[in-house]
Motif scaffolding. Structure first.
Motif, short mmCIF file in Angstrom:
data_model
loop_
_atom_site.label_atom_id
_atom_site.label_comp_id
_atom_site.label_asym_id
_atom_site.label_seq_id
_atom_site.Cartn_x
_atom_site.Cartn_y
_atom_site.Cartn_z
N ALA B 39 -9.56 3.28 -0.13
CA ALA B 39 -9.67 4.12 0.70
C ALA B 39 -8.92 5.30 1.16
N ALA B 40 -7.67 4.64 0.48
CA ALA B 40 -6.87 6.22 0.28
C ALA B 40 -6.99 7.07 -0.28
N GLN B 41 -8.10 6.65 -1.46
CA GLN B 41 -8.14 7.20 -2.51
C GLN B 41 -9.23 8.56 -2.01
N LEU B 42 -10.53 8.00 -1.13
CA LEU B 42 -11.28 8.87 -1.38
C LEU B 42 -10.88 9.25 0.76
N SER B 43 -9.75 8.63 1.07
CA SER B 43 -9.20 9.86 2.35
C SER B 43 -10.16 9.31 3.35
N VAL B 61 1.13 7.17 -6.51
CA VAL B 61 0.17 6.73 -7.76
C VAL B 61 -1.24 6.97 -7.55
N THR B 62 -2.12 6.72 -6.45
CA THR B 62 -2.92 6.42 -5.98
C THR B 62 -4.13 7.86 -6.41
N HIS B 63 -3.05 9.51 -6.41
CA HIS B 63 -3.93 10.04 -6.58
C HIS B 63 -2.93 10.70 -7.98
N SER B 64 -2.91 10.14 -9.24
CA SER B 64 -2.12 11.17 -9.65
C SER B 64 -3.23 10.81 -11.06
N ALA B 65 -3.21 11.34 -11.94
CA ALA B 65 -3.86 11.74 -13.17
C ALA B 65 -4.81 11.32 -13.61
N ILE B 66 -4.03 9.45 -13.46
CA ILE B 66 -4.76 8.34 -14.61
C ILE B 66 -5.52 8.19 -13.64
N SER B 67 -5.53 7.73 -12.23
CA SER B 67 -6.41 7.38 -11.06
C SER B 67 -8.01 8.13 -11.30
N ARG B 68 -7.60 9.23 -11.10
CA ARG B 68 -8.80 9.86 -11.75
C ARG B 68 -9.52 10.21 -12.81
N LEU B 69 -8.93 9.31 -13.97
CA LEU B 69 -9.31 9.25 -15.15
C LEU B 69 -11.12 9.23 -15.16
N PRO B 71 -15.48 9.05 -13.31
CA PRO B 71 -15.85 10.55 -12.06
C PRO B 71 -15.68 10.01 -11.01
N PHE B 72 -15.14 8.70 -10.08
CA PHE B 72 -14.69 8.36 -9.32
C PHE B 72 -13.12 7.05 -9.18
N PRO B 73 -12.31 6.82 -8.09
CA PRO B 73 -10.86 6.72 -8.24
C PRO B 73 -10.97 5.58 -8.42
N ASP B 74 -9.95 4.83 -9.26
CA ASP B 74 -9.70 3.40 -10.37
C ASP B 74 -10.12 2.21 -9.10
N GLY B 75 -9.04 2.69 -7.72
CA GLY B 75 -9.61 1.71 -7.15
C GLY B 75 -11.36 1.37 -6.85
N VAL B 76 -12.10 2.43 -6.58
CA VAL B 76 -13.92 1.61 -6.43
C VAL B 76 -13.74 0.97 -7.90
N LEU B 77 -13.13 1.13 -8.87
CA LEU B 77 -13.82 0.44 -10.08
C LEU B 77 -12.86 -0.95 -10.14
N ALA B 124 1.91 2.13 -16.89
CA ALA B 124 1.38 3.59 -16.50
C ALA B 124 1.91 3.96 -15.28
N GLN B 125 2.43 2.74 -14.46
CA GLN B 125 3.26 3.40 -12.94
C GLN B 125 4.57 3.41 -13.48
N GLY B 126 5.10 2.56 -14.40
CA GLY B 126 6.96 2.93 -14.27
C GLY B 126 6.76 3.57 -15.62
N THR B 127 5.80 4.37 -16.30
CA THR B 127 5.96 4.77 -18.06
C THR B 127 5.50 6.36 -17.73
N ILE B 128 4.73 6.32 -17.19
CA ILE B 128 3.49 8.39 -17.02
C ILE B 128 3.94 8.57 -15.82
N ILE B 129 3.41 7.93 -14.58
CA ILE B 129 3.12 8.13 -12.90
C ILE B 129 4.54 8.26 -12.96
N ARG B 130 5.38 7.11 -12.82
CA ARG B 130 7.34 7.31 -12.92
C ARG B 130 7.07 6.65 -11.46
N HIS B 131 6.14 6.87 -10.75
CA HIS B 131 6.18 5.87 -9.45
C HIS B 131 5.34 4.13 -9.62
#
Lengths: 135, 204
Positions: B39-43, B61-69, B71-77, B124-131
């Motif tokens: 819900a947050a990722q889809l605004s 975190v929820t709007h990072s590049a990784i979450s958009r790898l 075609p849809f936000p990773d929360g939907v997955l 990924a949260q701790g190493t790439i996104i760092r949040h």
């Protein structure tokens, strides 16, 4: 069981540690890779049926012991990771009490022990005949 | 008297509802967390509740590049994963390790996938996104618990299929649970006679 809970607690500590003790960005990355893996494996190895997975945390501990010297950690952080690394290795090597029986474990998938289990299978209370043609 | 439905050589039944309802309850928690994240990722909602790291950290975190790898936000997955979890966790009776091995094994695949993806996202949260993101971490913990504590059921099914194969039964029909119909006949012809024992007589 308690040993694996200990490993999980060490994993949680690894995720917190970079924020709690003086550190460098590189050293923080090491902890934040090892921490989640230690928790994941500790939870997996919690139950008797998947206890053998604990050996993976030997690798997690070795990773900490080795990788921390590839970055420039502060001395406090280096000490922390060496201690946690050794603790993870020790805890991963202790099997602990295996209470449940699980049909011989994962290797029996490759070599089913038919002789051992024939009777158990047949005499199971649920083994009711589907047909009664011979009556 | 043995507890009914035990796999041979087991001291407990991994398909019992006593076991499975725990994983179903955890999956509901995971589903709620993933739906909230989506819900947050889809605004649909402006910001996420995050008592530990703050909404801004969750947003990173929820709007990072990784979450958009994808075609849809990773929360939907995550929502899809937990729904599969609930479906394949519920299918089959309390002896599904042998009456519906396919359901037990698909459930095992689903929880393995969720577990590994959660582990990767946490790193990924701790190493790439760092949040960090509290709700995401709750979801990851739930996935880890379901996988780590629930994967044992797959062993009972795999052992069952392995025995069926060794006895010359069709693996496919064993996987679908069809061979249960011929269970009693299998007992008569392939197991007892070769060991020279008397056949068990049921119901007479």
């Amino acid at each position: 069981m308690w040993f694996q809970l200990g490993s999980a607690a060490l994993g949680v500590w690894l995720m917190i540690a970079p924020a709690a003790i003086p550190t460098s960005p590189g050293a923080a990355v090491i902890d934040r890779i090892a921490g989640p893996i230690a928790i994941f494996i500790a939870v997996l190895a919690q139950r008797s049926v998947t206890r053998p997975a604990r050996v993976v945390n030997v690798l997690t501990g070795l990773f900490l012991l080795i990788a921390i010297w590839l970055v420039q950690p502060g001395s406090a952080h280096a000490l922390n990771d060496v201690l946690v690394g050794w603790l993870l290795i020790i805890l991963a090597l202790i099997r602990g009490k295996v209470r449940a029986h699980t049909g011989g474990g994962w290797w029996t998938i490759l070599e089913p022990d038919l002789y051992l289990y024939d009777d158990v299978d047949a005499l199971a209370p649920d083994a009711q005949p589907a047909s009664s043609a011979d009556q | 008297m043995r507890e009914a439905g035990l796999p041979p050589g087991w001291s407990y039944n991994p398909s019992a509802w006593k076991e499975r309802r725990v994983f179903l309850a955890l999956a509901v928690i995971g589903l709620l967390a993933a739906a909230y994240t989506s819900a947050a990722q889809l605004s649909i909602i402006p910001a996420m509740w995050d008592p530990i790291f703050g909404s801004a950290s969750s947003y990173a975190v929820t709007h990072s590049a990784i979450s958009r790898l994808l075609p849809f936000p990773d929360g939907v997955l995550g929502v899809f994963g937990y729904l599969c979890d609930l479906i394949f966790g519920s299918l089959g009776d309390r002896e599904r390790w042998r009456t519906a091995p396919w359901a037990a094994l698909i459930f095992a695949l689903v929880i393995t996938g969720l577990g590994i993806v959660s582990l990767a996202l946490t790193i990924a949260q701790g190493t790439i996104i760092r949040h960090w993101c509290s709700v995401c971490l709750v979801s990851a913990l739930v996935s880890t618990l379901i996988f780590g504590l629930g994967i044992g059921e797959a062993l009972a099914s795999l052992q069952y299929l392995s025995r069926a194969h060794a006895r010359g039964r069709s693996l496919w029909s064993a996987l679908l649970g069809r061979s249960e119909q011929q269970r009693a006949e299998d007992v008569d012809f392939s197991r007892f006679t070769e060991k020279g024992q008397r056949l068990p007589t049921y119901g007479s």
